[in-house]
Enzyme design. Structure first.
Site, mmCIF file in Angstrom:
data_model
loop_
_atom_site.group_PDB
_atom_site.id
_atom_site.type_symbol
_atom_site.label_atom_id
_atom_site.label_comp_id
_atom_site.label_asym_id
_atom_site.label_seq_id
_atom_site.Cartn_x
_atom_site.Cartn_y
_atom_site.Cartn_z
ATOM 1 C CG ASP A 60 -1.921 1.084 1.276
ATOM 2 O OD1 ASP A 60 -2.844 1.060 0.455
ATOM 3 O OD2 ASP A 60 -1.787 1.981 2.128
ATOM 4 C CD GLU B 218 -2.329 2.582 -3.466
ATOM 5 O OE1 GLU B 218 -3.434 3.086 -3.716
ATOM 6 O OE2 GLU B 218 -1.931 2.347 -2.292
#
Length: 550
Positions: free
Chosen positions: A214, A283
């Site tokens: 993330d 990401e």
């Protein structure tokens, strides 16, 4: 032609170090996949129960959004214990059973690690905030106020307002790029890097095949705490933060995207390379420099294996010209960069709704995704063509939706429960689900589409199987990329031969020449485009054509 791959023909996990190149990864949002214990929230046992369905899609891996111990202020993306399972989802034994079942079905398992920040309930932060002299005092980003008491920099939070929160214990501000309950870790502190890599090692030892990382570009902040410059209005892009969020008014060159991150990514990659067949996908959360950072983070073979940016997750439809622009830029930044493309995920409006797609367009877009160079992520329910759910304010749970309603309604519309059956509860739970099941989803359920040979679900299976069948589609080069209005064409080249790919992404019939040579159409079920005079092909609106050299 039907090229669906049987489940038992999938390579067993761990046998191919480069399995991630061209892999198809299926994202599971555990709260909304399958509830096994009747509390209205999906769980790990529920995922295990549905793994045969996932295997039937032919995907290489699953990515499971966070299931770790958490106060759930951001529904698991605020972790209070990296090495345990939140009771809402089960326990570690349930994860072990899930991993074992997935591997038996030939599915690799990637888990979602949120390493840029923790929950304020994490033991690390509780110790850090206690005073300025403890062993973890420097594990988070602390700074004194300016002389007038205001925050140390102008940095802003993606969830709205300043990215700094005053703490009365230390009489200092701490950095939070997201919620105030999500303090940022200080990666300038070597002990933090070591502790985070220990977390990674814990899950590697447990047998996971990789990680979705993330906000991978948020790990480091500017050590000098310099202010971000303003961003010109014409450069503002709402693909990362809601349009109404002033976050879009800054160029975030000091609060994220710092060059020091490359050193940590090399440490992370070295750890992963010590285990056979493990990989990560990062990401890249940046609206202006996403592709540049993607290339930087995946170049050279010693950083992240693959990353995704937001070019295909944006509000604007993916056009032929956009595809060409994206690949031209990426090749210009680094020819060995490796992207992982997606149209939908747990943070954006489902792409069928976002782009206003017809059933034919949905089919063409997934065929395109399976033909592009790079890896691919599919989000649960997109194979059913589920539209974005319309929720009322009293049904909204997402903190971003509550903050910016009604101009931005949050992310709950793409997070509603998976539609398994046509029953009122969609086969998700025997209890009232944590988010409502949209009635509009029921006719598109798995059960309904399994019984319909023309359904989108079967098209997804065929498209994934075609990618698996041809090595050129999976990990070959991509050359001769041409965008001509709504027509997109290119050639994928691999050791098993070349594949010519053409897509009509519009409403008007188009013709396009074929490259020199004799070509044989493959995957006729993707459109049955017409060969014209042997060296031209005619594509009807929203039609794809793929051919291999005879």
């Amino acid at each position: 032609m039907n090229v669906v791959t049987p489940i038992n023909s999938v390579a067993q996990p761990g046998t191919d170090r480069d399995w991630w190149r061209g892999a198809v990864i299926y994202q599971i949002y555990p709260r909304s996949f399958q509830d096994s214990d009747g509390d209205g929230v999906g769980d790990l046992k529920g995922i295990t129960e549905r793994l045969p369905y996932v295997a039937s899609l032919g995907v290489d891996a699953i990515w499971i959004s966070p299931f770790f111990t958490s106060p759930m202020k951001d529904f698991g993306y605020d972790i209070s214990d990296y090495c345990d399972v939140d009771p809402l989802f089960g326990q570690l034994a349930d994860f072990d059973a899930l991993l074992s079942r997935a591997h038996a079905l030939g599915i690799r398992v990637m888990i979602d690690l949120v390493l840029s920040h923790t929950s304020d309930q994490h033991a690390w932060f509780k110790e850090s905030r206690a005073n300025r002299d403890n062993a973890k005092a420097n594990w988070y980003v602390w700074a004194d106020a300016k002389d007038d008491g205001t925050p140390p920099t102008n940095w802003l939070s993606i969830f709205g307002g300043p990215a700094w929160q005053w703490d009365t214990r230390r009489e200092q501000y701490y950095l939070h790029n997201f919620l105030t309950s999500q303090p940022d870790l200080n990666y300038h502190e070597p002990a933090v890097q070591d502790a985070v890599l220990d977390v990674v090692r814990f899950w590697l030892e447990r047998g996971v095949d990789g990680f979705r990382l993330d906000t991978i570009n948020y790990y480091f902040h500017d050590a000098e705490l310099r202010n971000n410059p303003p961003l010109a209005p014409e450069r503002r892009n709402a693909s990362v933060a809601p349009k109404v969020n002033p976050y879009n008014h800054q160029e975030h060159i000091y609060s994220k995207n710092r060059p020091e991150n490359l050193g940590f990514l090399k440490r992370l990659r070295a750890l992963l390379d010590g285990y056979n067949g493990r990989a990560c996908v990062g990401e890249i959360s940046d609206a202006q420099r996403g592709l540049e950072i993607l290339a930087e983070y995946t170049a050279g073979g010693d950083r992240a294996h693959m990353c995704y940016a937001f070019e295909f997750l944006d509000a604007g439809r993916v056009t032929a010209q956009l595809v060409k622009t994206v690949f031209d830029k990426l090749d210009g930044y680094s020819p060995d960069a490796w992207a992982c493309w997606a149209y939908s995920n747990h943070d954006v409006v489902r792409h069928g709704t976002r782009w206003g797609l017809s059933p034919a367009a949905l089919r063409t877009y997934v065929t395109l995704l399976m033909a592009l160079k790079g890896s691919a992520c599919l989000y649960q329910g997109e194979e059913l063509g589920l539209p974005e759910a319309e929720l009322t304010l009293d049904q909204v749970r997402d903190p971003a939706g509550l903050e910016f309603w009604p101009e931005y309604k949050g992310r709950d519309g793409c997070r509603t429960p998976m539609a398994w059956t046509t029953d009122a509860g969609a086969g998700f739970s025997a209890a009232t689900p944590w988010l409502p099941v949209p009635k509009a989803h029921l006719p598109s359920s798995v059960a309904a589409q399994e019984a319909d040979a023309t359904a989108l679900l079967h098209h997804y299976r065929r498209a994934i199987a075609l990618r698996r069948q041809f090595g050129a589609l999976r990990n070959g080069a991509m050359d001769d990329l041409v965008a001509d209005g709504d027509l997109l064409r290119f050639v994928r080249r691999g050791p098993d031969g070349d594949i010519f790919c053409a897509f009509n992404l519009g409403e008007t019939p188009r013709e396009t020449p074929l490259p020199e040579g004799d070509w044989r159409p493959v995957g006729g079920e993707f459109g049955d485009a017409t060969m014209v005079s042997g060296n031209h092909v005619r594509l009807e609106p929203w039609q794809a054509f793929l051919a291999t050299r005879a």
